[in-house]
Design an enzyme around this catalytic site. Structure first.
Site, PDB file in Angstrom:
ATOM      1  N   CYS A 166       0.862  -1.190   0.000  1.00 54.02           N
ATOM      2  CA  CYS A 166       0.000   0.000   0.000  1.00 54.02           C
ATOM      3  C   CYS A 166       0.893   1.233   0.000  1.00 54.02           C
ATOM      4  CB  CYS A 166      -0.975  -0.016   1.181  1.00 54.02           C
ATOM      5  SG  CYS A 166      -0.198   0.026   2.812  1.00 54.02           S
TER       6      CYS A 166
ATOM      7  N   ASN B  22       2.263   1.426   4.419  1.00 59.04           N
ATOM      8  CA  ASN B  22       2.601   0.151   5.070  1.00 59.04           C
ATOM      9  C   ASN B  22       2.314   0.177   6.569  1.00 59.04           C
ATOM     10  OD1 ASN B  22       5.530  -2.025   5.448  1.00 59.04           O
ATOM     11  ND2 ASN B  22       3.415  -2.593   5.101  1.00 59.04           N
TER      12      ASN B  22
ATOM     13  N   CYS C 202      -1.392   0.648   7.426  1.00 55.90           N
ATOM     14  CA  CYS C 202      -2.826   0.332   7.532  1.00 55.90           C
ATOM     15  C   CYS C 202      -3.209  -0.882   6.680  1.00 55.90           C
ATOM     16  CB  CYS C 202      -3.678   1.545   7.134  1.00 55.90           C
ATOM     17  SG  CYS C 202      -3.450   2.984   8.203  1.00 55.90           S
ATOM     18  N   ARG C 203      -3.397  -0.673   5.369  1.00 52.36           N
ATOM     19  CA  ARG C 203      -3.962  -1.725   4.531  1.00 52.36           C
ATOM     20  C   ARG C 203      -3.046  -2.922   4.329  1.00 52.36           C
ATOM     21  NH1 ARG C 203      -5.164   2.240  -0.279  1.00 52.36           N
ATOM     22  NH2 ARG C 203      -3.305   3.129   0.706  1.00 52.36           N
ATOM     23  N   SER C 204      -1.784  -2.694   3.947  1.00 55.82           N
ATOM     24  CA  SER C 204      -0.932  -3.857   3.628  1.00 55.82           C
ATOM     25  C   SER C 204      -0.531  -4.689   4.846  1.00 55.82           C
ATOM     26  CB  SER C 204       0.281  -3.466   2.767  1.00 55.82           C
ATOM     27  OG  SER C 204       1.118  -2.563   3.415  1.00 55.82           O
TER      28      SER C 204
ATOM     29  N   ASP D  75      -8.199   3.750   1.216  1.00 54.64           N
ATOM     30  CA  ASP D  75      -7.256   4.171   2.255  1.00 54.64           C
ATOM     31  C   ASP D  75      -8.049   4.615   3.496  1.00 54.64           C
ATOM     32  OD1 ASP D  75      -5.355   5.334   3.819  1.00 54.64           O
ATOM     33  OD2 ASP D  75      -4.499   6.577   2.227  1.00 54.64           O
TER      34      ASP D  75
HETATM   35  P1  4NP Z   1      -1.822   2.768   4.152  1.00 56.88           P
HETATM   36  O1  4NP Z   1      -2.459   4.100   4.763  1.00 56.88           O
HETATM   37  O2  4NP Z   1      -1.269   3.123   2.786  1.00 56.88           O
HETATM   38  O3  4NP Z   1      -2.987   1.853   4.065  1.00 56.88           O
HETATM   39  O4  4NP Z   1      -0.757   2.323   5.118  1.00 56.88           O
HETATM   40  C1  4NP Z   1      -1.767   5.318   4.832  1.00 56.88           C
HETATM   41  C2  4NP Z   1      -0.930   5.561   5.893  1.00 56.88           C
HETATM   42  C3  4NP Z   1      -0.272   6.772   5.983  1.00 56.88           C
HETATM   43  C4  4NP Z   1      -0.449   7.728   4.997  1.00 56.88           C
HETATM   44  C5  4NP Z   1      -1.279   7.467   3.927  1.00 56.88           C
HETATM   45  C6  4NP Z   1      -1.935   6.261   3.842  1.00 56.88           C
HETATM   46  N1  4NP Z   1       0.213   8.967   5.100  1.00 56.88           N
HETATM   47  O5  4NP Z   1       0.015   9.820   4.225  1.00 56.88           O
HETATM   48  O6  4NP Z   1       0.969   9.192   6.062  1.00 56.88           O
END
Ligand code: 4NP
Length: 152
Positions: A7, A10, A12-14, A123
């Protein structure tokens, strides 16, 4: 079989996808190696977001051991299958692919959930807790089908 979940951050989703996949693989007695990475470097070294950990904990799955790292071109050699959570991240992964053959190993994870109208895992970072439960349900659907395909 080595599988990488990708993602943006790294956190939340992944890591949730990695937790779901390794949990379901273990339940089914399927030997696969899992890892996850983010196309961005904002959260390198961090544990999963506390809301992601909580959503997984509600399902009896512990992902507190996971730590964020950034996706690199070398991941195309190290993994057999690479799953992006959304089209932006897939595009950014493929941009780093050493060859067309490498690039072909990367697809959207929801390609394994054709019955679901959502093609990308949204997201949940800027939303509320319920977004993480939506992500969990989508990942169970995709990972269940993925493992069935691996077993075939
Ligand atoms: P992820 O979520 O891609 O599912 O881990 C996010 C975590 C942090 C951010 C964006 C998406 N960020 O912009 O910090």
């Amino acid at each position: 079989m080595r599988v990488l979940l990708v993602c943006l951050g790294n956190i939340c989703r992944s890591p949730m996808a990695e937790g779901v996949l390794r949990h379901l693989a273990h339940e089914r007695g399927i030997a696969i190696e899992t890892d996850s990475a983010g196309t961005g470097d904002y959260h390198v070294g961090e544990a999963p977001d506390r809301r992601a950990q909580a959503a997984m904990h509600r399902q009896g799955i512990d992902i507190s051991d996971l730590r964020a790292r950034q996706f690199t071109a070398a991941d195309f050699d190290r993994f057999d299958l690479l799953f992006a959570m959304d089209a932006d991240n897939l595009r950014n992964m493929i941009r780093l692919a050493p060859s067309q053959a490498h690039a072909a190993k990367a697809v959207l994870i929801m390609d394994h959930a054709p019955a679901n109208s959502m093609r990308e895992v949204p997201d949940p970072y800027y939303g509320g807790d319920e977004g993480f439960d939506v992500v969990y349900d989508m990942l169970v659907e995709a990972c269940t089908n993925l493992l069935a395909d691996v077993q075939r």
